[in-house]
Design a protein around this motif. Structure first.
Motif, short mmCIF file in Angstrom:
data_model
loop_
_atom_site.label_atom_id
_atom_site.label_comp_id
_atom_site.label_asym_id
_atom_site.label_seq_id
_atom_site.Cartn_x
_atom_site.Cartn_y
_atom_site.Cartn_z
N VAL A 136 30.15 21.63 5.53
CA VAL A 136 29.27 22.18 6.55
C VAL A 136 29.71 23.61 6.84
CG1 VAL A 136 28.49 21.94 8.93
CG2 VAL A 136 28.84 19.90 7.55
N THR A 137 28.75 24.54 6.86
CA THR A 137 29.06 25.94 7.13
C THR A 137 28.22 26.44 8.31
OG1 THR A 137 27.37 26.80 5.64
CG2 THR A 137 29.55 26.38 4.69
N ILE A 138 28.70 27.54 8.92
CA ILE A 138 27.96 28.21 9.99
C ILE A 138 27.80 29.67 9.59
CG2 ILE A 138 27.94 28.91 12.41
CD1 ILE A 138 29.81 26.56 12.99
N GLU A 139 26.58 30.17 9.66
CA GLU A 139 26.30 31.57 9.37
C GLU A 139 25.43 32.14 10.48
OE1 GLU A 139 24.84 32.45 5.46
OE2 GLU A 139 25.90 30.73 4.62
N ARG B 238 19.12 25.25 12.84
CA ARG B 238 19.35 26.55 13.48
C ARG B 238 19.59 26.38 14.98
NH1 ARG B 238 19.07 30.63 10.28
NH2 ARG B 238 19.00 32.09 12.01
N PHE B 239 20.43 27.27 15.52
CA PHE B 239 20.77 27.26 16.94
C PHE B 239 20.74 28.68 17.49
CE2 PHE B 239 22.62 23.47 15.18
CZ PHE B 239 22.29 22.51 16.12
N GLY B 240 20.54 28.79 18.79
CA GLY B 240 20.49 30.09 19.45
C GLY B 240 21.85 30.67 19.76
N THR B 241 22.84 29.81 19.96
CA THR B 241 24.18 30.32 20.30
C THR B 241 25.22 29.80 19.32
OG1 THR B 241 24.83 28.48 21.74
CG2 THR B 241 23.57 30.28 22.77
N LYS B 242 26.29 30.56 19.20
CA LYS B 242 27.37 30.17 18.29
C LYS B 242 28.03 28.88 18.78
CE LYS B 242 31.34 31.99 15.84
NZ LYS B 242 32.19 33.16 15.59
N GLU C 65 32.03 15.14 11.35
CA GLU C 65 32.58 13.82 11.67
C GLU C 65 31.66 12.72 11.16
OE1 GLU C 65 33.35 13.67 15.87
OE2 GLU C 65 34.78 15.33 15.76
N TRP C 66 30.36 12.87 11.37
CA TRP C 66 29.40 11.87 10.93
C TRP C 66 29.41 11.76 9.40
CZ3 TRP C 66 25.08 11.80 7.83
CH2 TRP C 66 24.34 10.62 7.87
N LEU C 67 29.43 12.91 8.71
CA LEU C 67 29.44 12.90 7.25
C LEU C 67 30.70 12.22 6.72
CD1 LEU C 67 28.05 16.46 6.51
CD2 LEU C 67 26.89 14.27 6.09
N ALA C 68 31.83 12.45 7.36
CA ALA C 68 33.08 11.81 6.94
C ALA C 68 32.97 10.29 7.09
CB ALA C 68 34.26 12.35 7.73
N LEU C 69 32.41 9.83 8.19
CA LEU C 69 32.22 8.39 8.40
C LEU C 69 31.24 7.82 7.37
CD1 LEU C 69 31.98 8.23 12.30
CD2 LEU C 69 33.87 7.42 10.86
N ASP C 70 30.18 8.55 7.10
CA ASP C 70 29.18 8.10 6.13
C ASP C 70 29.80 8.02 4.73
OD1 ASP C 70 26.43 7.36 5.50
OD2 ASP C 70 26.34 9.29 4.45
N ASP C 71 30.57 9.03 4.34
CA ASP C 71 31.25 9.02 3.04
C ASP C 71 32.23 7.85 2.95
OD1 ASP C 71 29.87 11.28 2.27
OD2 ASP C 71 31.53 12.66 2.64
N ALA C 72 32.95 7.58 4.02
CA ALA C 72 33.91 6.49 4.02
C ALA C 72 33.21 5.14 3.88
CB ALA C 72 34.75 6.52 5.29
N GLN D 82 28.62 25.55 16.63
CA GLN D 82 29.95 25.00 16.39
C GLN D 82 30.04 23.54 16.83
OE1 GLN D 82 32.26 28.00 18.48
NE2 GLN D 82 32.95 28.87 16.54
N ASP D 83 29.48 23.23 17.99
CA ASP D 83 29.50 21.85 18.48
C ASP D 83 28.77 20.92 17.52
OD1 ASP D 83 30.90 22.73 20.71
OD2 ASP D 83 29.16 22.66 22.05
N PHE D 84 27.60 21.36 17.06
CA PHE D 84 26.82 20.54 16.13
C PHE D 84 27.56 20.38 14.81
CE2 PHE D 84 23.73 19.87 12.77
CZ PHE D 84 23.06 18.76 13.25
N ALA D 85 28.13 21.47 14.29
CA ALA D 85 28.84 21.42 13.02
C ALA D 85 30.01 20.45 13.07
CB ALA D 85 29.33 22.82 12.63
#
Length: 54
Positions: A2-5, A27-31, A43-50, A35-38
């Motif tokens: 996951v990346t943030i740009e 997309r989000f309006g604030t950094k 965390e969700w992706l790690a659980l899904d992969d596991a 960051q919170d979403f990322a």
């Protein structure tokens, strides 16, 4: 991965595939929102992969 740009329109949180291609983007309006979403998405992706590995 996951990346943030940031750009003039806000911040994009992207999930990248194995070849670096964008699989999904939100997309989000604030950094801080990005960051919170990322963090939650990673965390969700790690659980899904596991769960698929089990």
């Amino acid at each position: 991965m996951v990346t943030i740009e940031g750009d003039a329109d806000g911040f994009a949180v992207s999930r990248l595939g194995a070849q670096g291609e964008v699989m999904a983007q939100v997309r989000f309006g604030t950094k801080q929102e990005a960051q919170d979403f990322a963090e939650a998405w990673e965390e969700w992706l790690a659980l899904d992969d596991a769960s698929h590995a089990a």
